[in-house]
Design a protein around this motif. Structure first.
Motif, PDB file in Angstrom:
ATOM      1  N   SER A 138     102.759 104.893 -43.431  1.00 14.62           N
ATOM      2  CA  SER A 138     103.216 105.519 -44.674  1.00 14.62           C
ATOM      3  C   SER A 138     104.699 105.836 -44.564  1.00 14.62           C
ATOM      4  O   SER A 138     105.252 106.006 -43.476  1.00 14.62           O
ATOM      5  CB  SER A 138     102.421 106.794 -44.965  1.00 14.62           C
ATOM      6  N   GLN A 139     105.356 105.920 -45.727  1.00 11.98           N
ATOM      7  CA  GLN A 139     106.802 106.111 -45.754  1.00 11.98           C
ATOM      8  C   GLN A 139     107.187 107.339 -46.567  1.00 11.98           C
ATOM      9  O   GLN A 139     106.541 107.675 -47.558  1.00 11.98           O
ATOM     10  CB  GLN A 139     107.488 104.868 -46.330  1.00 11.98           C
ATOM     11  N   VAL A 140     108.245 108.011 -46.100  1.00 14.97           N
ATOM     12  CA  VAL A 140     108.749 109.212 -46.760  1.00 14.97           C
ATOM     13  C   VAL A 140     110.249 109.062 -46.963  1.00 14.97           C
ATOM     14  O   VAL A 140     110.992 108.790 -46.019  1.00 14.97           O
ATOM     15  CB  VAL A 140     108.480 110.475 -45.915  1.00 14.97           C
ATOM     16  N   SER A 141     110.712 109.231 -48.210  1.00 12.17           N
ATOM     17  CA  SER A 141     112.145 109.213 -48.478  1.00 12.17           C
ATOM     18  C   SER A 141     112.741 110.562 -48.103  1.00 12.17           C
ATOM     19  O   SER A 141     112.247 111.614 -48.510  1.00 12.17           O
ATOM     20  CB  SER A 141     112.405 108.917 -49.959  1.00 12.17           C
ATOM     21  N   LEU A 142     113.817 110.534 -47.329  1.00 13.28           N
ATOM     22  CA  LEU A 142     114.480 111.762 -46.893  1.00 13.28           C
ATOM     23  C   LEU A 142     115.773 112.014 -47.653  1.00 13.28           C
ATOM     24  O   LEU A 142     116.555 112.881 -47.271  1.00 13.28           O
ATOM     25  CB  LEU A 142     114.775 111.681 -45.390  1.00 13.28           C
ATOM     26  N   ASP A 143     115.984 111.286 -48.741  1.00 10.85           N
ATOM     27  CA  ASP A 143     117.247 111.393 -49.471  1.00 10.85           C
ATOM     28  C   ASP A 143     117.516 112.798 -49.991  1.00 10.85           C
ATOM     29  O   ASP A 143     118.663 113.247 -50.026  1.00 10.85           O
ATOM     30  CB  ASP A 143     117.263 110.416 -50.640  1.00 10.85           C
ATOM     31  N   THR A 144     116.484 113.489 -50.424  1.00 14.72           N
ATOM     32  CA  THR A 144     116.693 114.796 -51.053  1.00 14.72           C
ATOM     33  C   THR A 144     116.017 115.939 -50.303  1.00 14.72           C
ATOM     34  O   THR A 144     116.059 117.085 -50.752  1.00 14.72           O
ATOM     35  CB  THR A 144     116.163 114.777 -52.499  1.00 14.72           C
ATOM     36  N   VAL A 145     115.390 115.643 -49.164  1.00 15.02           N
ATOM     37  CA  VAL A 145     114.685 116.685 -48.410  1.00 15.02           C
ATOM     38  C   VAL A 145     115.676 117.434 -47.523  1.00 15.02           C
ATOM     39  O   VAL A 145     116.320 116.838 -46.660  1.00 15.02           O
ATOM     40  CB  VAL A 145     113.557 116.084 -47.541  1.00 15.02           C
ATOM     41  N   GLN A 146     115.816 118.735 -47.714  1.00 12.95           N
ATOM     42  CA  GLN A 146     116.699 119.559 -46.897  1.00 12.95           C
ATOM     43  C   GLN A 146     115.933 120.389 -45.885  1.00 12.95           C
ATOM     44  O   GLN A 146     116.416 120.620 -44.773  1.00 12.95           O
ATOM     45  CB  GLN A 146     117.524 120.493 -47.792  1.00 12.95           C
ATOM     46  N   ASN A 147     114.734 120.839 -46.237  1.00  9.12           N
ATOM     47  CA  ASN A 147     113.918 121.641 -45.335  1.00  9.12           C
ATOM     48  C   ASN A 147     112.442 121.389 -45.652  1.00  9.12           C
ATOM     49  O   ASN A 147     112.074 121.169 -46.808  1.00  9.12           O
ATOM     50  CB  ASN A 147     114.221 123.132 -45.491  1.00  9.12           C
ATOM     51  N   GLY A 148     111.616 121.443 -44.600  1.00  7.95           N
ATOM     52  CA  GLY A 148     110.180 121.304 -44.810  1.00  7.95           C
ATOM     53  C   GLY A 148     109.521 120.424 -43.776  1.00  7.95           C
ATOM     54  O   GLY A 148     110.171 119.619 -43.097  1.00  7.95           O
ATOM     55  N   THR A 149     108.215 120.602 -43.615  1.00 11.22           N
ATOM     56  CA  THR A 149     107.435 119.791 -42.684  1.00 11.22           C
ATOM     57  C   THR A 149     107.057 118.480 -43.360  1.00 11.22           C
ATOM     58  O   THR A 149     106.555 118.462 -44.487  1.00 11.22           O
ATOM     59  CB  THR A 149     106.164 120.534 -42.255  1.00 11.22           C
ATOM     60  N   ILE A 150     107.303 117.385 -42.667  1.00 10.51           N
ATOM     61  CA  ILE A 150     107.039 116.057 -43.220  1.00 10.51           C
ATOM     62  C   ILE A 150     105.655 115.560 -42.814  1.00 10.51           C
ATOM     63  O   ILE A 150     104.897 115.041 -43.632  1.00 10.51           O
ATOM     64  CB  ILE A 150     108.100 115.046 -42.743  1.00 10.51           C
ATOM     65  N   ALA A 151     105.306 115.716 -41.526  1.00 11.47           N
ATOM     66  CA  ALA A 151     104.033 115.166 -41.049  1.00 11.47           C
ATOM     67  C   ALA A 151     103.686 115.776 -39.699  1.00 11.47           C
ATOM     68  O   ALA A 151     104.540 116.308 -38.982  1.00 11.47           O
ATOM     69  CB  ALA A 151     104.113 113.644 -40.927  1.00 11.47           C
ATOM     70  N   LEU A 152     102.398 115.683 -39.347  1.00 10.87           N
ATOM     71  CA  LEU A 152     101.903 116.051 -38.028  1.00 10.87           C
ATOM     72  C   LEU A 152     101.288 114.800 -37.419  1.00 10.87           C
ATOM     73  O   LEU A 152     100.338 114.231 -37.964  1.00 10.87           O
ATOM     74  CB  LEU A 152     100.859 117.165 -38.125  1.00 10.87           C
ATOM     75  N   GLN A 153     101.838 114.350 -36.282  1.00  8.63           N
ATOM     76  CA  GLN A 153     101.391 113.108 -35.662  1.00  8.63           C
ATOM     77  C   GLN A 153     101.234 113.311 -34.162  1.00  8.63           C
ATOM     78  O   GLN A 153     102.190 113.709 -33.498  1.00  8.63           O
ATOM     79  CB  GLN A 153     102.415 111.977 -35.886  1.00  8.63           C
ATOM     80  N   GLY A 154     100.061 113.037 -33.657  1.00  7.17           N
ATOM     81  CA  GLY A 154      99.855 113.125 -32.213  1.00  7.17           C
ATOM     82  C   GLY A 154     100.230 114.454 -31.627  1.00  7.17           C
ATOM     83  O   GLY A 154     100.745 114.530 -30.502  1.00  7.17           O
ATOM     84  N   GLY A 155     100.008 115.543 -32.375  1.00  6.36           N
ATOM     85  CA  GLY A 155     100.336 116.879 -31.886  1.00  6.36           C
ATOM     86  C   GLY A 155     101.775 117.275 -32.065  1.00  6.36           C
ATOM     87  O   GLY A 155     102.189 118.359 -31.622  1.00  6.36           O
ATOM     88  N   VAL A 156     102.575 116.446 -32.715  1.00 11.48           N
ATOM     89  CA  VAL A 156     104.000 116.730 -32.920  1.00 11.48           C
ATOM     90  C   VAL A 156     104.277 116.844 -34.410  1.00 11.48           C
ATOM     91  O   VAL A 156     103.855 115.996 -35.204  1.00 11.48           O
ATOM     92  CB  VAL A 156     104.872 115.622 -32.302  1.00 11.48           C
ATOM     93  N   ALA A 157     105.015 117.896 -34.798  1.00 13.26           N
ATOM     94  CA  ALA A 157     105.379 118.097 -36.197  1.00 13.26           C
ATOM     95  C   ALA A 157     106.765 117.516 -36.452  1.00 13.26           C
ATOM     96  O   ALA A 157     107.711 117.791 -35.707  1.00 13.26           O
ATOM     97  CB  ALA A 157     105.366 119.584 -36.543  1.00 13.26           C
ATOM     98  N   ALA A 158     106.865 116.690 -37.502  1.00 12.32           N
ATOM     99  CA  ALA A 158     108.166 116.181 -37.943  1.00 12.32           C
ATOM    100  C   ALA A 158     108.656 117.093 -39.057  1.00 12.32           C
ATOM    101  O   ALA A 158     107.995 117.229 -40.089  1.00 12.32           O
ATOM    102  CB  ALA A 158     108.030 114.753 -38.428  1.00 12.32           C
ATOM    103  N   ARG A 159     109.809 117.722 -38.845  1.00 11.62           N
ATOM    104  CA  ARG A 159     110.341 118.666 -39.815  1.00 11.62           C
ATOM    105  C   ARG A 159     111.798 118.338 -40.133  1.00 11.62           C
ATOM    106  O   ARG A 159     112.548 117.874 -39.270  1.00 11.62           O
ATOM    107  CB  ARG A 159     110.270 120.099 -39.286  1.00 11.62           C
TER     108      ARG A 159
END
Length: 391
Positions: A138-159
């Motif tokens: 799956s894909q997430v555009s980061l063009d306008t994201v300034q803060n926030g959790t994106i995903a949790l994968q394999g025990g790691v949070a992408a923020r």
């Protein structure tokens, strides 16, 4: 009013009126070398706009630019011919002059109002943004994201924290993410080990969301700048397609691996890296010292050559918000504009044999930049997002 602001206005007024002293010219030259000063300089320029003699401005600007390119120590201003020393030519630099061109262009656009129905909007410069591809595809555009959790994968949070993608947590499995920047974007991420990564436009990096204990390995395309956290027990390796393998212990370095460049360039700013042509880790490669650049191309007899005293300022200009065209061919300049402004460049009658010089900020609309290039003798025709370079 701040003292600096008053001083900037005085320097700009003196420069355009041709009345600056030697010390003032040196001071302006020093300011132009600091990209962090450009916003204040441009603000001062805007405030001084009404008092500048704009009727003579285009000719003065063209003469100043011509003096830089040809080395001719003459610039004509208000009917006078002034003979300039080398540092004075630098003060009449492309960095300010093109910024001024962009400013006058923007003022003209504001005076004319918004484009009429059907008219095309100005082509804006690139900005922060990227596309994140997660482990599940799956894909997430980061063009306008300034803060926030994106995903949790394999025990790691992408923020995303203040516009920077970071990873937190101890991984339970090895899964990979890919960050890619299209044309007209650049982005900054922090890898799971704390290393900082900056991607130029039209670039990518593939990496695990948590590193295994024995090694750290990533794969890139395009141009990427690294600030790697040291770890002798966990060497860091960068794979640039089939072109090169760069092995690292804590260091700062830049890799330019665009497919349309004539060679891959790995430039070391700090620390030590081993650069190996191809992907064979068993090869000895070349160990770089700070300030050196390794160049790798299939046309080189040994596959690799090393340049001492690399132009670090030029290499890092993209990350510092600048174009640095010193010694660049017109073809090299146009490649940069293609990536940053997301345009297509074509040549009406072959590529002109021309080299440019000077610096300019990367935050001006394309039309403003083309005004400056026109004064350098580079004539173009813009139709939509297609830029034709004329003979």
């Amino acid at each position: 009013m701040h003292t600096d602001d008053t001083r900037y206005k005085a320097l700009i007024r003196q420069w355009f009126n041709g009345g600056e002293s030697d010390d003032e010219a040196r001071e302006l030259h020093a300011l132009l070398q600091d990209s962090g000063r450009y916003p204040e300089l441009m603000s001062a320029l805007e405030a001084e706009y009404g008092s500048l003699d704009v009727a003579d401005f285009p000719e003065a600007r063209a003469k100043a630019l011509a003096g830089q390119i040809t080395g001719s120590p003459v610039v004509e201003r208000k009917g006078r011919v002034r003979f300039l020393r080398g540092w004075r030519l630098a003060a009449a630099s492309v960095a300010l002059v093109v910024g001024v061109a962009a400013y006058f262009w923007s003022v003209r656009e504001q005076d004319q109002g918004a484009p009429a129905g059907g008219a095309e909007a100005a082509i804006q410069p690139g900005r922060q943004g990227a596309l994140l591809t997660l482990a599940d595809g799956s894909q997430v555009s980061l063009d306008t994201v300034q803060n926030g959790t994106i995903a949790l994968q394999g025990g790691v949070a992408a923020r995303v924290v203040n516009g920077v993608l970071t990873y937190e947590g101890d991984g339970t499995e090895i899964v990979y993410n890919t960050i890619s920047t299209p044309k007209g974007r650049q982005y900054h991420i922090t890898l799971p080990d704390g290393s900082g990564i900056w991607l130029n436009a039209a670039s990518s990096i593939r990496y695990p969301v948590s590193f295994a204990k024995g090694a750290r390995e990533v794969a890139i395309t395009g141009e990427v700048y690294f600030e790697i956290v040291a770890g002798k027990a966990r060497p860091f390796t960068v794979l640039a397609g089939d072109k090169a393998r760069v092995q690292v212990l804590g260091t700062r370095f830049n890799i330019n691996a665009y497919e349309n460049e004539k060679y891959l360039a790995a430039t070391l700013l700090e620390g030590k890296v081993r650069t190996i042509p191809g992907r064979d880790a068993a090869k000895a490669g070349v160990i770089l010292r700070p300030g050196q650049q390794a160049q790798i191309a299939g046309t080189m007899p040994s596959g690799i050559s090393v340049t001492d005293n690399a132009d670090i300022e030029k290499v890092m200009a993209w990350k510092n918000g600048l174009f640095n065209f010193n010694g660049a061919t017109l073809a090299e300049v146009m490649q940069q504009l293609e990536r940053w402004y997301d345009i297509e460049v074509v040549y009406e009658n072959g590529v002109p044999d021309k080299k440019l010089t000077g610096k300019m900020t990367r935050d001006i609309p394309l039309e403003g930049l083309l005004l400056g290039l026109q004064e350098l003798g580079v004539n173009c025709r813009l139709e939509g997002r297609r830029l034709t370079v004329l003979p």
